[in-house]
Design a protein around this motif. Structure first.
Motif, PDB file in Angstrom:
ATOM      1  N   THR A   4     -70.522   1.632  -4.939  1.00  0.00           N
ATOM      2  CA  THR A   4     -71.649   1.177  -5.740  1.00  0.00           C
ATOM      3  C   THR A   4     -71.222  -0.096  -6.449  1.00  0.00           C
ATOM      4  O   THR A   4     -70.147  -0.147  -7.041  1.00  0.00           O
ATOM      5  CB  THR A   4     -72.043   2.250  -6.777  1.00  0.00           C
ATOM      6  N   LEU A   5     -72.045  -1.100  -6.355  1.00  0.00           N
ATOM      7  CA  LEU A   5     -71.755  -2.370  -7.009  1.00  0.00           C
ATOM      8  C   LEU A   5     -72.827  -2.611  -8.056  1.00  0.00           C
ATOM      9  O   LEU A   5     -74.007  -2.715  -7.741  1.00  0.00           O
ATOM     10  CB  LEU A   5     -71.757  -3.500  -5.974  1.00  0.00           C
ATOM     11  N   ARG A   6     -72.406  -2.686  -9.294  1.00  0.00           N
ATOM     12  CA  ARG A   6     -73.345  -2.933 -10.380  1.00  0.00           C
ATOM     13  C   ARG A   6     -73.369  -4.426 -10.681  1.00  0.00           C
ATOM     14  O   ARG A   6     -72.333  -5.026 -10.936  1.00  0.00           O
ATOM     15  CB  ARG A   6     -72.951  -2.133 -11.610  1.00  0.00           C
ATOM     16  N   THR A   7     -74.540  -4.999 -10.643  1.00  0.00           N
ATOM     17  CA  THR A   7     -74.698  -6.423 -10.925  1.00  0.00           C
ATOM     18  C   THR A   7     -75.642  -6.586 -12.103  1.00  0.00           C
ATOM     19  O   THR A   7     -76.445  -5.704 -12.407  1.00  0.00           O
ATOM     20  CB  THR A   7     -75.270  -7.166  -9.702  1.00  0.00           C
ATOM     21  N   SER A   8     -75.532  -7.746 -12.725  1.00  0.00           N
ATOM     22  CA  SER A   8     -76.460  -8.047 -13.808  1.00  0.00           C
ATOM     23  C   SER A   8     -77.826  -8.354 -13.198  1.00  0.00           C
ATOM     24  O   SER A   8     -77.949  -8.596 -11.988  1.00  0.00           O
ATOM     25  CB  SER A   8     -75.968  -9.265 -14.599  1.00  0.00           C
ATOM     26  N   ASP A   9     -78.840  -8.373 -14.033  1.00  0.00           N
ATOM     27  CA  ASP A   9     -80.182  -8.718 -13.556  1.00  0.00           C
ATOM     28  C   ASP A   9     -80.191 -10.111 -12.934  1.00  0.00           C
ATOM     29  O   ASP A   9     -80.815 -10.332 -11.897  1.00  0.00           O
ATOM     30  CB  ASP A   9     -81.199  -8.656 -14.701  1.00  0.00           C
TER      31      ASP A   9
END
Length: 68
Positions: A4-9
């Protein structure tokens, strides 16, 4: 293997725009970016190692040039 890769908006939107511009999926663009990053880092490491070999092998010449 998945992750899972969490990115900013902002990152997500930029990735979405880039994928649309290229006619590719966001995943394809992200994977391509990862591959490019890894290749660039490996290249930098090879160049650094080569430079260190040259400096070691040519230390005498470099010293003479420095003192010329």
């Amino acid at each position: 293997m998945g992750m899972t890769l969490r990115t900013s908006d902002e990152q997500t939107e930029a990735l979405r725009r880039q994928a649309a511009a290229e006619g590719r999926s966001m995943q394809a663009v992200a994977l391509s970016a990862i591959d490019e990053y890894i290749a660039r880092r490996a290249h930098t490491e090879r160049v650094d190692a080569a430079l260190q070999r040259v400096v070691a092998d040519e230390a005498g010449v470099l010293e003479r040039l420095k003192n010329a």
